[in-house]
Design a protein around this motif. Structure first.
Motif, mmCIF file in Angstrom:
data_model
loop_
_atom_site.group_PDB
_atom_site.id
_atom_site.type_symbol
_atom_site.label_atom_id
_atom_site.label_comp_id
_atom_site.label_asym_id
_atom_site.label_seq_id
_atom_site.Cartn_x
_atom_site.Cartn_y
_atom_site.Cartn_z
ATOM 1 N N GLY A 51 -7.476 1.777 -18.797
ATOM 2 C CA GLY A 51 -6.659 0.657 -19.263
ATOM 3 C C GLY A 51 -5.675 0.127 -18.238
ATOM 4 N N PHE A 52 -5.927 0.400 -16.954
ATOM 5 C CA PHE A 52 -4.983 -0.005 -15.911
ATOM 6 C C PHE A 52 -4.757 -1.517 -15.881
ATOM 7 N N ASN A 53 -5.807 -2.293 -16.046
ATOM 8 C CA ASN A 53 -5.644 -3.757 -16.000
ATOM 9 C C ASN A 53 -4.734 -4.245 -17.122
ATOM 10 N N ASP A 54 -4.888 -3.688 -18.325
ATOM 11 C CA ASP A 54 -3.996 -4.061 -19.427
ATOM 12 C C ASP A 54 -2.564 -3.641 -19.130
ATOM 13 N N LEU A 55 -2.401 -2.443 -18.572
ATOM 14 C CA LEU A 55 -1.060 -1.986 -18.198
ATOM 15 C C LEU A 55 -0.439 -2.919 -17.160
ATOM 16 N N ALA A 56 -1.240 -3.332 -16.192
ATOM 17 C CA ALA A 56 -0.738 -4.207 -15.131
ATOM 18 C C ALA A 56 -0.267 -5.549 -15.681
ATOM 19 N N ASN A 57 -0.868 -5.965 -16.793
ATOM 20 C CA ASN A 57 -0.485 -7.247 -17.394
ATOM 21 C C ASN A 57 0.685 -7.141 -18.360
ATOM 22 N N THR A 58 1.017 -5.916 -18.783
ATOM 23 C CA THR A 58 2.068 -5.773 -19.793
ATOM 24 C C THR A 58 3.265 -4.945 -19.343
ATOM 25 N N MET A 59 3.073 -4.063 -18.405
ATOM 26 C CA MET A 59 4.139 -3.155 -17.972
ATOM 27 C C MET A 59 5.014 -3.832 -16.922
ATOM 28 N N PRO A 60 6.324 -3.606 -16.956
ATOM 29 C CA PRO A 60 7.183 -4.139 -15.888
ATOM 30 C C PRO A 60 6.699 -3.633 -14.521
#
Length: 102
Positions: A31-40
């Motif tokens: 889920g790294f791509n989703d994290l990259a889009n949502t995490m500061p």
């Protein structure tokens, strides 16, 4: 002259290239791509840095070599750059443990 050059080239290849069995581990963050889009960004960079550092340290501690690091994908190998007697065991143990929280 051509045959002589080809023979010399083959001799050099035989000297430097050796067949050997290696163990390879592919790791990435689910889920790294989703994290990259949502995490500061600062939090993402800190998490990524910790992840890469842990894999590099584990690789070094088990005589593994980081072959590739692209984004969150890390490829480690054992018994490629240097000989590791129990390379398959090392790779499997790291793979089994790499999914756990640290």
């Amino acid at each position: 002259a051509v045959k002589s050059s080809a023979t010399k080239a083959r001799s050099l290849l035989d000297k430097w290239l050796k067949k050997k069995i290696v163990s390879v581990l592919f790791a990435d963050i689910s889920g790294f791509n989703d994290l990259a889009n949502t995490m500061p960004m600062e939090q993402l960079l800190a998490m990524h840095s910790t992840y890469v550092t842990v894999l590099e340290d584990v690789g070094k501690a088990t005589k593994g070599t980081v072959q590739s690091l692209v984004g969150d994908r890390v490829i480690l190998s054992w018994n490629a750059a240097s000989s590791v007697a129990a390379h398959a065991t090392e790779a499997c143990q790291i793979g089994r443990g790499s999914g756990r929280e640290r």
